[in-house]
Design a protein around this motif. Sequence first.
Motif, PDB file in Angstrom:
ATOM      1  N   TYR A  52       1.261  -0.982   0.054  1.00  0.00           N
ATOM      2  CA  TYR A  52      -0.263   0.121   0.033  1.00  0.00           C
ATOM      3  C   TYR A  52       1.298   1.246  -0.194  1.00  0.00           C
ATOM      4  CZ  TYR A  52      -3.776  -2.964   0.990  1.00  0.00           C
ATOM      5  OH  TYR A  52      -5.277  -3.790   1.216  1.00  0.00           O
ATOM      6  N   GLU A  86      -4.742  -6.049  -2.182  1.00  0.00           N
ATOM      7  CA  GLU A  86      -5.101  -7.065  -1.463  1.00  0.00           C
ATOM      8  C   GLU A  86      -5.785  -8.765  -2.366  1.00  0.00           C
ATOM      9  OE1 GLU A  86      -8.566  -5.452  -0.158  1.00  0.00           O
ATOM     10  OE2 GLU A  86      -6.867  -3.712   0.183  1.00  0.00           O
ATOM     11  N   ASN A  87      -4.505  -9.387  -2.678  1.00  0.00           N
ATOM     12  CA  ASN A  87      -4.432 -10.454  -2.869  1.00  0.00           C
ATOM     13  C   ASN A  87      -5.843 -10.906  -4.434  1.00  0.00           C
ATOM     14  OD1 ASN A  87      -3.071 -12.885  -2.687  1.00  0.00           O
ATOM     15  ND2 ASN A  87      -4.786 -13.513  -1.568  1.00  0.00           N
ATOM     16  N   LYS A  88      -6.177  -9.811  -5.194  1.00  0.00           N
ATOM     17  CA  LYS A  88      -6.980  -9.965  -5.900  1.00  0.00           C
ATOM     18  C   LYS A  88      -5.635  -9.617  -8.015  1.00  0.00           C
ATOM     19  CE  LYS A  88     -10.851  -7.879  -3.595  1.00  0.00           C
ATOM     20  NZ  LYS A  88     -11.492  -7.169  -3.555  1.00  0.00           N
TER      21      LYS A  88
END
Length: 120
Positions: A3, A71-73
Amino acid sequence: MLYLAAALIALLGIAHSVLGERYILTRLFKRDNLPQLLGGTAFTMQTLRFAWHITTVAWFGIACLLLLLAENKLTPNSALLTIAWTSLISGLLPLISTKGKHLSWIFFFAVSLILFWTAA
């Protein structure tokens, strides 16, 4: 940490565009010895301007990738879409600023179309 990295690169992009416009481009454009391309200096100035700001677009794209990773996306599909949007926005800069005279927009749009198609 991802982030923070995303925020820093996005802030760098903003600073690059704002400070570059204020302290480099405007001063450069006051010179009387710019190359005259396509009949004058207007095309030269608009090309330099979009080329300068396209860096910020790329850095925002990188920031988006970092956010997806945080976000592990981050998937192949989300990466394709992020790069497709980055390419689309990158293509809009030369299309609008040079009224289509700088042909890089064709390539950016082609990349964008290919990636949107692939992601679908």
